[in-house]
Design a protein around this motif. Sequence first.
Motif, short mmCIF file in Angstrom:
data_model
loop_
_atom_site.label_atom_id
_atom_site.label_comp_id
_atom_site.label_asym_id
_atom_site.label_seq_id
_atom_site.Cartn_x
_atom_site.Cartn_y
_atom_site.Cartn_z
N ALA A 40 0.84 -1.21 0.00
CA ALA A 40 0.00 0.00 0.00
C ALA A 40 0.87 1.26 0.00
CB ALA A 40 -0.93 0.00 1.20
N MET A 41 2.00 1.22 0.69
CA MET A 41 2.93 2.35 0.68
C MET A 41 3.49 2.56 -0.73
SD MET A 41 4.94 1.69 4.28
CE MET A 41 6.05 3.08 4.07
N HIS A 42 3.85 1.46 -1.39
CA HIS A 42 4.33 1.56 -2.78
C HIS A 42 3.26 2.23 -3.66
CE1 HIS A 42 7.47 -1.25 -1.56
NE2 HIS A 42 8.04 -1.12 -2.75
N ARG A 43 2.04 1.76 -3.53
CA ARG A 43 0.96 2.29 -4.37
C ARG A 43 0.73 3.77 -4.07
NH1 ARG A 43 -0.61 2.49 -8.91
NH2 ARG A 43 -0.36 0.22 -8.98
N ALA A 44 0.80 4.17 -2.82
CA ALA A 44 0.60 5.57 -2.46
C ALA A 44 1.68 6.46 -3.07
CB ALA A 44 0.57 5.73 -0.94
N ILE A 45 2.91 5.99 -3.05
CA ILE A 45 4.01 6.77 -3.64
C ILE A 45 3.84 6.87 -5.15
CG2 ILE A 45 6.50 6.75 -4.08
CD1 ILE A 45 6.77 5.37 -1.29
N LYS A 46 3.52 5.75 -5.78
CA LYS A 46 3.30 5.74 -7.23
C LYS A 46 2.16 6.68 -7.60
CE LYS A 46 3.46 4.05 -11.53
NZ LYS A 46 4.53 4.40 -12.48
N ASP A 47 1.07 6.64 -6.88
CA ASP A 47 -0.08 7.49 -7.18
C ASP A 47 0.24 8.97 -6.98
OD1 ASP A 47 -1.60 5.32 -7.84
OD2 ASP A 47 -2.71 5.24 -5.95
N ALA A 48 1.09 9.26 -6.00
CA ALA A 48 1.44 10.65 -5.73
C ALA A 48 2.31 11.24 -6.84
CB ALA A 48 2.15 10.76 -4.39
N LEU A 49 3.25 10.45 -7.35
CA LEU A 49 4.20 10.96 -8.34
C LEU A 49 3.77 10.69 -9.78
CD1 LEU A 49 7.61 10.05 -6.64
CD2 LEU A 49 6.41 12.23 -6.65
N ASP A 50 2.95 9.68 -9.98
CA ASP A 50 2.53 9.31 -11.34
C ASP A 50 1.08 8.83 -11.30
OD1 ASP A 50 2.45 8.54 -14.01
OD2 ASP A 50 3.55 6.66 -13.68
N PRO A 51 0.14 9.73 -11.00
CA PRO A 51 -1.26 9.31 -10.79
C PRO A 51 -1.91 8.69 -12.01
CG PRO A 51 -1.07 11.71 -10.89
CD PRO A 51 0.32 11.18 -10.80
N ARG A 52 -1.41 9.01 -13.20
CA ARG A 52 -2.00 8.43 -14.42
C ARG A 52 -1.31 7.14 -14.85
NH1 ARG A 52 -1.83 13.16 -18.66
NH2 ARG A 52 -2.83 11.57 -19.96
N GLY A 53 -0.28 6.74 -14.12
CA GLY A 53 0.40 5.48 -14.42
C GLY A 53 1.12 5.48 -15.75
N LEU A 54 1.78 6.59 -16.08
CA LEU A 54 2.43 6.73 -17.38
C LEU A 54 3.83 6.10 -17.41
CD1 LEU A 54 1.53 10.49 -18.11
CD2 LEU A 54 0.35 8.43 -18.95
N LEU A 55 4.50 6.07 -16.29
CA LEU A 55 5.92 5.71 -16.26
C LEU A 55 6.11 4.22 -16.00
CD1 LEU A 55 7.22 8.77 -14.21
CD2 LEU A 55 7.27 8.46 -16.69
N ASN A 56 6.57 3.52 -17.02
CA ASN A 56 6.88 2.08 -16.92
C ASN A 56 5.79 1.33 -16.16
OD1 ASN A 56 8.48 -0.06 -17.64
ND2 ASN A 56 9.97 0.21 -16.00
N PRO A 57 4.57 1.37 -16.64
CA PRO A 57 3.43 0.81 -15.89
C PRO A 57 3.55 -0.69 -15.66
CG PRO A 57 2.80 1.33 -18.15
CD PRO A 57 4.16 1.92 -17.95
N GLY A 58 3.06 -1.11 -14.51
CA GLY A 58 2.99 -2.53 -14.20
C GLY A 58 4.29 -3.15 -13.74
N LYS A 59 5.31 -2.35 -13.53
CA LYS A 59 6.62 -2.89 -13.14
C LYS A 59 6.92 -2.56 -11.67
CE LYS A 59 7.42 -3.81 -17.53
NZ LYS A 59 8.32 -2.95 -18.29
#
Length: 370
Positions: free
Chosen positions: A344-363
Motif C-alpha cells: 500500500a505504501m508503494h501504491r501511495a508513492i506511485k499514485d502521488a508521483l505518477d497518478p495516471r500510471g504513465l511511467l513504466n506501468p505494471g513494473k
Amino acid sequence: MTRVLEVSTAERFAVVEAGVINDDLRRRVAEDGLWYPPDPASQAISTIGGNVATNAGGLCCVKYGVTRDYVLGMTVVLADGSVARLGRTTAKGVTGYDLAGLLVGSEGTLGIIVDVTLKLRPLGGREDRAIVGWFASLADAGNAVAAVSAAGIVPAALELIDSTCLHAVADWQEWTLPEGAAALLLAKVDEPGEAGEALARHVAALFADAGGVHVERAFEPEEVDRLFLARRLAYPALERLGPVLTEDVCVPRAAVPLMLTRIETIAKENDAVIANIAHAGDGNLHPLIIAPEGDDDAKARAKTAFDRIVDECRALGGTVTGEHGVGLLKLAGAAAELSPVTLAMHRAIKDALDPRGLLNPGKAFPAQPR
C-alpha cells in the motif's frame, strides 16, 4: 545525455548525464585520481541512468557497496513534466525526505533520470591480490564462501562460477581447465602491504580447508585481471549456447551452500540446464537457465525452475531480487515478500508521483485491488 558535466576532486563527486557508460565514467574520474566503485558485469555497455534505476551492484559491491551508496543527488523529470533537483553535493545532508534515494532502484516507475551526482573515492591506497580456488563440487565452493564470511573477512570481491559456465567460457576462449573442476571461486583483497598479504594467505587457507583442489594467488594487475576474466565472460559465453533466463536472488551468506544445492536439485527435477554465477560474498546468486531456441517445452520447464528458485530463496530467508529488480518476472515473488501494508505504501508513492500510471506501468511492484 552522455556528458560528464563536472568532476570535483576537492569534494570527490561527479555530475554525469544519465547516458554516460559506467566504464567511461570510471576512466574519466581515474584521470583525476578518483574511483567510482560500482562495477556491474555490464559495465562496458550499461549507463549510469540505468544503473541508478536498478540500483546495480557488481563484483566489488561486497566491500564497497552498490549504486545507492554513491548517489548524492539527481535531476529527474516527473510524470507531469516538472523537473526536480533532488539531493545534495555535500558529504552530509538530511534536509527533507531522501527523495533521491527513493528514485534509486525504482525501475523508471517514478521519474525519468536526467543527470546524477555521484560520490567518488580516492583511486589510490589499494593493492589488489587475487585468490583463486578450484573445487570438486558446487557445495564445497559454497562452504568456502560461508567460511570466509564466518571468519569476518570482507573481501573486495568474492565470485563463484560453476562448471557449466566454466566449460562455456573455456570452449569459447580455448582454455584448458583443471581436471575435475566443478566450481571456481575468485576472491580479491585490496588491503595494502603486509595486511593484504596476510589476508590473502588466510583466504587461500580457508579455500583449501573447504576442499579446494587447487588454490593459486596473483598480485600483478595483469594476472589479477586475467583470473577475473572468466567471470566477466560468463554471460556472453552462455548466450552462445541459447537464450538465457537470468535469475537474481539473494540469501544470507551462511545459506549459500544450501541454496546452491537446492538449485542443483531444481535443475534435475525440471530437466533444465542451469548454470550458476554469483556475487557469493554477499549471497547474491545468478542462476542462468538455458532453454534452446524453438523448444517450447524447455522454456516451460525453465519458467517452472525460475519460480521454484524464487520460492526456495524466500524459504531460506532471502529476497527475490538482489540487484536486477522486480520488472515483470518477479511480480509474484514480490507479492509474496512484501506485506499488504508495504504494498500500500508503494501504491501511495506511485499514485502521488505518477497518478495516471504513465511511467513504466505494471513494473517494480505488484498491483493491489483498488
